[in-house]
Design an enzyme around this catalytic site. Sequence first.
Site, PDB file in Angstrom:
ATOM      1  N   LYS A  11      19.249 -37.038 -14.882  1.00 44.35           N
ATOM      2  CA  LYS A  11      19.308 -38.298 -14.138  1.00 44.35           C
ATOM      3  C   LYS A  11      20.217 -39.321 -14.824  1.00 44.35           C
ATOM      4  O   LYS A  11      20.563 -39.178 -16.003  1.00 44.35           O
ATOM      5  CB  LYS A  11      17.886 -38.851 -13.968  1.00 44.35           C
ATOM      6  CG  LYS A  11      16.978 -37.932 -13.134  1.00 44.35           C
ATOM      7  CD  LYS A  11      15.616 -38.580 -12.881  1.00 44.35           C
ATOM      8  CE  LYS A  11      14.729 -37.684 -12.040  1.00 44.35           C
ATOM      9  NZ  LYS A  11      13.434 -38.337 -11.691  1.00 44.35           N
ATOM     10  N   TYR A  51      15.187 -37.895  -1.821  1.00 41.78           N
ATOM     11  CA  TYR A  51      13.816 -38.293  -2.146  1.00 41.78           C
ATOM     12  C   TYR A  51      13.066 -38.829  -0.914  1.00 41.78           C
ATOM     13  O   TYR A  51      12.109 -39.591  -1.057  1.00 41.78           O
ATOM     14  CB  TYR A  51      13.815 -39.328  -3.273  1.00 41.78           C
ATOM     15  CG  TYR A  51      13.982 -38.726  -4.661  1.00 41.78           C
ATOM     16  CD1 TYR A  51      12.980 -37.930  -5.228  1.00 41.78           C
ATOM     17  CD2 TYR A  51      15.130 -38.948  -5.419  1.00 41.78           C
ATOM     18  CE1 TYR A  51      13.121 -37.368  -6.494  1.00 41.78           C
ATOM     19  CE2 TYR A  51      15.285 -38.388  -6.695  1.00 41.78           C
ATOM     20  CZ  TYR A  51      14.260 -37.609  -7.217  1.00 41.78           C
ATOM     21  OH  TYR A  51      14.389 -37.057  -8.476  1.00 41.78           O
ATOM     22  N   ASN A 114      13.238 -41.216 -15.846  1.00 42.54           N
ATOM     23  CA  ASN A 114      12.580 -40.160 -16.620  1.00 42.54           C
ATOM     24  C   ASN A 114      13.449 -38.926 -16.887  1.00 42.54           C
ATOM     25  O   ASN A 114      12.952 -37.806 -16.964  1.00 42.54           O
ATOM     26  CB  ASN A 114      11.230 -39.802 -15.993  1.00 42.54           C
ATOM     27  CG  ASN A 114      11.347 -39.301 -14.577  1.00 42.54           C
ATOM     28  OD1 ASN A 114      12.449 -39.198 -14.043  1.00 42.54           O
ATOM     29  ND2 ASN A 114      10.229 -38.984 -13.962  1.00 42.54           N
ATOM     30  N   HIS A 117      15.022 -34.219 -13.245  1.00 43.87           N
ATOM     31  CA  HIS A 117      14.265 -33.804 -12.064  1.00 43.87           C
ATOM     32  C   HIS A 117      14.001 -32.312 -12.168  1.00 43.87           C
ATOM     33  O   HIS A 117      14.845 -31.576 -12.668  1.00 43.87           O
ATOM     34  CB  HIS A 117      15.075 -34.077 -10.791  1.00 43.87           C
ATOM     35  CG  HIS A 117      14.535 -33.369  -9.581  1.00 43.87           C
ATOM     36  ND1 HIS A 117      13.484 -33.854  -8.854  1.00 43.87           N
ATOM     37  CD2 HIS A 117      14.876 -32.193  -9.011  1.00 43.87           C
ATOM     38  CE1 HIS A 117      13.205 -32.998  -7.872  1.00 43.87           C
ATOM     39  NE2 HIS A 117      14.043 -31.983  -7.949  1.00 43.87           N
ATOM     40  N   GLU A 128      16.526 -28.060  -2.134  1.00 38.17           N
ATOM     41  CA  GLU A 128      17.281 -28.970  -3.010  1.00 38.17           C
ATOM     42  C   GLU A 128      18.570 -28.320  -3.504  1.00 38.17           C
ATOM     43  O   GLU A 128      19.597 -28.997  -3.656  1.00 38.17           O
ATOM     44  CB  GLU A 128      16.393 -29.388  -4.182  1.00 38.17           C
ATOM     45  CG  GLU A 128      15.233 -30.267  -3.731  1.00 38.17           C
ATOM     46  CD  GLU A 128      14.163 -30.489  -4.805  1.00 38.17           C
ATOM     47  OE1 GLU A 128      13.176 -31.168  -4.493  1.00 38.17           O
ATOM     48  OE2 GLU A 128      14.336 -29.998  -5.936  1.00 38.17           O
TER      49      GLU A 128
END
Length: 140
Positions: A11, A51, A114, A117, A128
């Site tokens: 990320k 998302y 965080n 993913h 995805e």
Amino acid sequence: MSGNRTFTMIKPDAVKAGHIGAILADIAAGGFKIVAMKYTKLSAEKAGEFYAVHSARPFYGELVDFMSSGPIVAAILEKENAVSDFRTLIGATNPADAAPGTIRAKFAKSIGENAVHGSDSDENAAIESAFHFAGTEIFS
Ligand code: ATP
Ligand code: MG
């Protein structure tokens, strides 16, 4: 797609902090083979689509802004039991709860930012992966 693949993104927070190499090293040490990978950036629209399952959650706007804030590394990883083993390797969503040594424990800043993913099911891993990669970009 068979159950031996998962999809990941490094990320924007981890890319900005210079952790791409260390995270890829942890992924390799965890026994995962990279079968597709790209350095790219999500538009707000694409991040929102990716998302969309969280669109009713209070953090959705923040999540879309964050995921489109800078470049990411997207990859498809291969290993037996890939989805579950990768979730173990990355640790809990909130780095405060992530087991020591996991990628999120080492590199995540907060529950929102965080670091990585990981797909949560074989079905979503396939969806995805197809969101980010054409069949011609996957090499097993
Ligand atoms: P990911 O899907 O990114 O692998 P996850 O499956 O561990 O993470 P999800 O519940 O799917 O967690 O949440 C998706 C993402 O939304 C999280 O990784 C995090 O970036 C963000 N998020 C989740 N909960 C919160 C929260 N309470 N506050 C802010 N951001 C959150
Ligand atoms: Mg998730």
